[in-house]
Enzyme design. Structure first.
Site, PDB file in Angstrom:
ATOM      1  N   CYS A 122       0.843  -1.197   0.000  1.00 22.32           N
ATOM      2  CA  CYS A 122       0.000   0.000   0.000  1.00 22.32           C
ATOM      3  C   CYS A 122       0.882   1.252   0.000  1.00 22.32           C
ATOM      4  O   CYS A 122       1.845   1.329   0.762  1.00 22.32           O
ATOM      5  CB  CYS A 122      -0.899  -0.005   1.230  1.00 22.32           C
ATOM      6  SG  CYS A 122      -2.013   1.416   1.258  1.00 22.32           S
ATOM      7  N   CYS A 178       0.681   4.802   6.919  1.00 28.11           N
ATOM      8  CA  CYS A 178       0.086   4.611   8.243  1.00 28.11           C
ATOM      9  C   CYS A 178       1.058   3.836   9.153  1.00 28.11           C
ATOM     10  O   CYS A 178       1.429   2.694   8.846  1.00 28.11           O
ATOM     11  CB  CYS A 178      -1.229   3.852   8.113  1.00 28.11           C
ATOM     12  SG  CYS A 178      -2.296   4.559   6.835  1.00 28.11           S
ATOM     13  N   CYS A 232       0.483   0.167  10.292  1.00 34.05           N
ATOM     14  CA  CYS A 232      -0.046  -0.841   9.361  1.00 34.05           C
ATOM     15  C   CYS A 232       1.025  -1.722   8.732  1.00 34.05           C
ATOM     16  O   CYS A 232       1.973  -1.236   8.114  1.00 34.05           O
ATOM     17  CB  CYS A 232      -0.865  -0.158   8.264  1.00 34.05           C
ATOM     18  SG  CYS A 232      -1.678  -1.375   7.198  1.00 34.05           S
ATOM     19  N   CYS A 276     -16.803  -8.549   5.571  1.00 36.35           N
ATOM     20  CA  CYS A 276     -16.137  -7.275   5.308  1.00 36.35           C
ATOM     21  C   CYS A 276     -14.888  -7.492   4.462  1.00 36.35           C
ATOM     22  O   CYS A 276     -14.018  -8.283   4.827  1.00 36.35           O
ATOM     23  CB  CYS A 276     -15.768  -6.633   6.645  1.00 36.35           C
ATOM     24  SG  CYS A 276     -14.947  -5.060   6.435  1.00 36.35           S
ATOM     25  N   CYS A 313     -19.741  -5.374   3.793  1.00 29.34           N
ATOM     26  CA  CYS A 313     -18.985  -4.191   4.212  1.00 29.34           C
ATOM     27  C   CYS A 313     -17.703  -4.174   3.392  1.00 29.34           C
ATOM     28  O   CYS A 313     -17.182  -5.233   3.038  1.00 29.34           O
ATOM     29  CB  CYS A 313     -18.661  -4.284   5.699  1.00 29.34           C
ATOM     30  SG  CYS A 313     -17.618  -2.932   6.283  1.00 29.34           S
ATOM     31  N   CYS A 328     -19.175   2.815   8.982  1.00 24.75           N
ATOM     32  CA  CYS A 328     -18.419   2.105  10.006  1.00 24.75           C
ATOM     33  C   CYS A 328     -17.146   2.913  10.207  1.00 24.75           C
ATOM     34  O   CYS A 328     -16.314   2.990   9.304  1.00 24.75           O
ATOM     35  CB  CYS A 328     -18.116   0.685   9.528  1.00 24.75           C
ATOM     36  SG  CYS A 328     -16.992  -0.205  10.629  1.00 24.75           S
ATOM     37  N   ARG A 382     -17.657  -2.100  17.977  1.00 25.63           N
ATOM     38  CA  ARG A 382     -16.961  -3.373  17.704  1.00 25.63           C
ATOM     39  C   ARG A 382     -15.643  -3.463  18.459  1.00 25.63           C
ATOM     40  O   ARG A 382     -14.782  -2.594  18.355  1.00 25.63           O
ATOM     41  CB  ARG A 382     -16.708  -3.575  16.211  1.00 25.63           C
ATOM     42  CG  ARG A 382     -16.005  -4.909  15.936  1.00 25.63           C
ATOM     43  CD  ARG A 382     -16.001  -5.342  14.476  1.00 25.63           C
ATOM     44  NE  ARG A 382     -17.325  -5.180  13.903  1.00 25.63           N
ATOM     45  CZ  ARG A 382     -17.622  -4.255  13.004  1.00 25.63           C
ATOM     46  NH1 ARG A 382     -16.697  -3.458  12.549  1.00 25.63           N
ATOM     47  NH2 ARG A 382     -18.844  -4.146  12.552  1.00 25.63           N
TER      48      ARG A 382
HETATM   49  N1  SAM Z   1      -6.542   0.733   3.123  1.00 23.95           N
HETATM   50  C1  SAM Z   1      -7.828   1.063   3.603  1.00 23.95           C
HETATM   51  C2  SAM Z   1      -7.802   2.234   4.563  1.00 23.95           C
HETATM   52  O1  SAM Z   1      -6.824   2.418   5.287  1.00 23.95           O
HETATM   53  O2  SAM Z   1      -8.784   2.959   4.594  1.00 23.95           O
HETATM   54  C3  SAM Z   1      -8.581  -0.089   4.231  1.00 23.95           C
HETATM   55  C4  SAM Z   1      -7.872  -1.132   5.069  1.00 23.95           C
HETATM   56  S1  SAM Z   1      -7.105  -0.539   6.578  1.00 23.95           S
HETATM   57  C5  SAM Z   1      -6.090  -1.928   6.994  1.00 23.95           C
HETATM   58  C6  SAM Z   1      -8.443  -0.502   7.738  1.00 23.95           C
HETATM   59  C7  SAM Z   1      -8.148  -0.119   9.163  1.00 23.95           C
HETATM   60  O3  SAM Z   1      -7.480  -1.176   9.833  1.00 23.95           O
HETATM   61  C8  SAM Z   1      -7.266   1.074   9.430  1.00 23.95           C
HETATM   62  O4  SAM Z   1      -7.942   2.288   9.293  1.00 23.95           O
HETATM   63  C9  SAM Z   1      -6.870   0.837  10.877  1.00 23.95           C
HETATM   64  O5  SAM Z   1      -7.764   1.490  11.749  1.00 23.95           O
HETATM   65  C10 SAM Z   1      -6.955  -0.669  11.033  1.00 23.95           C
HETATM   66  N2  SAM Z   1      -5.607  -1.256  11.283  1.00 23.95           N
HETATM   67  C11 SAM Z   1      -4.630  -1.452  10.382  1.00 23.95           C
HETATM   68  N3  SAM Z   1      -3.528  -1.972  10.956  1.00 23.95           N
HETATM   69  C12 SAM Z   1      -3.816  -2.119  12.272  1.00 23.95           C
HETATM   70  C13 SAM Z   1      -3.084  -2.610  13.396  1.00 23.95           C
HETATM   71  N4  SAM Z   1      -1.824  -3.020  13.277  1.00 23.95           N
HETATM   72  N5  SAM Z   1      -3.686  -2.633  14.598  1.00 23.95           N
HETATM   73  C14 SAM Z   1      -4.982  -2.188  14.725  1.00 23.95           C
HETATM   74  N6  SAM Z   1      -5.712  -1.720  13.703  1.00 23.95           N
HETATM   75  C15 SAM Z   1      -5.143  -1.677  12.493  1.00 23.95           C
HETATM   76  C1  DTB Z   2     -11.122  -1.948  11.476  1.00 22.82           C
HETATM   77  O1  DTB Z   2     -11.390  -0.944  12.159  1.00 22.82           O
HETATM   78  N1  DTB Z   2     -10.356  -2.949  11.879  1.00 22.82           N
HETATM   79  C2  DTB Z   2     -10.216  -3.953  10.825  1.00 22.82           C
HETATM   80  C3  DTB Z   2     -11.199  -3.428   9.773  1.00 22.82           C
HETATM   81  N2  DTB Z   2     -11.571  -2.140  10.269  1.00 22.82           N
HETATM   82  C4  DTB Z   2     -10.866  -3.433   8.366  1.00 22.82           C
HETATM   83  C5  DTB Z   2      -8.818  -4.167  10.402  1.00 22.82           C
HETATM   84  C6  DTB Z   2      -7.891  -4.571  11.516  1.00 22.82           C
HETATM   85  C7  DTB Z   2      -6.554  -4.853  10.915  1.00 22.82           C
HETATM   86  C8  DTB Z   2      -5.565  -5.342  11.904  1.00 22.82           C
HETATM   87  C9  DTB Z   2      -4.241  -5.570  11.285  1.00 22.82           C
HETATM   88  C10 DTB Z   2      -4.228  -6.629  10.207  1.00 22.82           C
HETATM   89  O2  DTB Z   2      -4.745  -7.745  10.403  1.00 22.82           O
HETATM   90  O3  DTB Z   2      -3.621  -6.374   9.145  1.00 22.82           O
HETATM   91 FE1  SF4 Z   3      -2.734   1.289   3.395  1.00 19.65          FE
HETATM   92 FE2  SF4 Z   3      -2.692   0.110   5.761  1.00 19.65          FE
HETATM   93 FE3  SF4 Z   3      -2.941   2.731   5.625  1.00 19.65          FE
HETATM   94 FE4  SF4 Z   3      -4.988   1.162   4.806  1.00 19.65          FE
HETATM   95  S1  SF4 Z   3      -4.203   1.350   6.866  1.00 19.65           S
HETATM   96  S2  SF4 Z   3      -4.149   2.968   3.768  1.00 19.65           S
HETATM   97  S3  SF4 Z   3      -3.815  -0.574   3.985  1.00 19.65           S
HETATM   98  S4  SF4 Z   3      -1.152   1.548   4.947  1.00 19.65           S
END
Ligand code: SAM
Ligand code: DTB
Ligand code: SF4
Length: 327
Positions: free
Chosen positions: A54, A58, A61, A98, A129, A189, A261
């Site tokens: 990606c 973030c 992430c 989702c 979702c 959400c 959630r």
């Molecule tokens: N890329 C898209 C975005 O960021 O909008 C959708 C997928 S992103 C992985 C969805 C959400 O997962 C993020 O906004 C974040 O709140 C959550 N997330 C990602 N990595 C995480 C982590 N290591 N621990 C907890 N929540 C996480």
């Molecule tokens: C949200 O708030 N939590 C979910 C979902 N929306 C998409 C994602 C959690 C991701 C946790 C890290 C991972 O498994 O990559």
């Molecule tokens: Fe990309 Fe992860 Fe950020 Fe979503 S949360 S925009 S997957 S880096």
């Protein structure tokens, strides 16, 4: 049931956080009982339909191309594969499916494929979702027309702390996508992540922003940071579990009709902590062994936990034809 308020003041939110824990839990549980069949928990399953590489930065992430997390990259899955996974999720008891993609925003061809996934998953009788990054108004409308029920787009943290976590898109960008989603008639959400090194004041501000949106998000995911090696937050100080529960309790008081959630981070929570979070007003979980890329508690263990607590899965959609194809 009290009418939901959209005019919460920051000092009111702060005062809720400062209540003695049991005073807050007592109030939050009362609000919960007045607004929900309080023994029900909504059950959603997640699938990463496009994983890794990606372009966003973030800090939490594992899927950001900027962090060396050794995560295998997977291009957009085939529609049939997604449908098969959704059927398995439904058959093991999930009512919402989702689909998440590691994109900054979907390109037109990608959106068309996801719209097809949504149509097909919906035919299974599941709620749908998606979380695909930023959306234009037109893209939100396309997803709605395909039958999407919810769109997940998190604010993640307070506006003040946000630039420490993400620099490649702004808080305003996020609020704009949320507006497009709501205007398209999709359910919102939207929540955040706790344990990223934010202060209590950041948690106050995040909940204040969520509770003063034009409408409360129908679903509010409260994630506890999953500390993934290779991400800048791998060494973040763990959050006090009572502060986590407190945040759920305050969210329940502020947004009485929203599903809250208990999202990422449950593998590090004891059964007792999760029970306390349910008491404080959490009424939804991610169900199944994997979140997007990281582990989640196993499904049998979760069903057993609900049973031990006298909780039952919330019934899903009742409005549609359900594809009864076996297995
Ligand atoms: N890329 C898209 C975005 O960021 O909008 C959708 C997928 S992103 C992985 C969805 C959400 O997962 C993020 O906004 C974040 O709140 C959550 N997330 C990602 N990595 C995480 C982590 N290591 N621990 C907890 N929540 C996480
Ligand atoms: C949200 O708030 N939590 C979910 C979902 N929306 C998409 C994602 C959690 C991701 C946790 C890290 C991972 O498994 O990559
Ligand atoms: Fe990309 Fe992860 Fe950020 Fe979503 S949360 S925009 S997957 S880096």
């Amino acid at each position: 049931m009290n009418e939901p308020r959209f005019d919460w003041r920051l000092d009111e939110v702060r005062e809720l956080f400062e209540l003695p824990l049991f005073e807050l839990l007592y109030r939050a549980h009362g609000v919960h009982r007045a607004n929900f069949p309080h023994h029900q928990v909504q059950v959603s399953t997640l699938l990463s339909v496009k994983t890794g590489a990606c372009p966003e930065d973030c800090a939490y992430c594992p899927q950001s191309v900027r962090h060396d997390t050794k995560l295998p990259v997977d291009p957009l899955l085939e529609v049939e594969d997604v449908v098969a996974r959704a059927r398995l999720a439904r058959d093991s008891g999930a009512t919402r499916f989702c689909m998440g993609a590691a994109w900054r925003n979907p390109k037109p061809k990608q959106l068309a494929v996801v719209a097809e996934m949504v149509r097909r998953v919906r035919e299974l009788g599941l709620e749908t979702c998606a979380t695909l990054g930023m959306l234009t108004a037109e893209q939100a409308a396309t997803l709605r027309a395909a039958g999407l029920d919810f769109y997940n787009h998190n604010l993640d943290t307070s506006e003040a702390f946000y630039p420490e976590i993400i620099t490649t898109r702004t808080y305003a960008d996020r609020l704009e996508t949320l507006q497009h989603v709501r205007d398209a008639g999709l359910k919102v959400c939207c929540g955040g992540i706790l344990g990223m090194g934010e202060t209590r004041e950041d948690r106050v501000a995040l909940l204040h922003t969520l509770a003063t949106l034009p409408a409360h998000p129908e679903s509010v995911p409260i994630n506890q940071l999953v500390r993934v090696p290779g991400t800048p937050l791998e060494g973040a100080e763990p959050l006090d579990p009572f502060e986590f529960v407190r945040t759920i309790g305050v969210a329940r008081v502020l947004m009485p009709g929203s599903h809250l959630r208990l999202s990422a981070g449950r593998t590090e929570m004891s059964a007792e902590l999760q029970a306390m979070a349910f008491f404080a007003g959490a009424n939804s979980i991610f169900y199944g062994e994997k979140l997007l890329t990281t582990p989640n508690p196993d499904a049998d263990g979760d069903m057993a936990l609900l049973q031990r607590l006298g909780l039952v899965p919330e019934p899903g959609r009742t409005d549609s034809r359900v594809d009864a194809t076996p297995g």
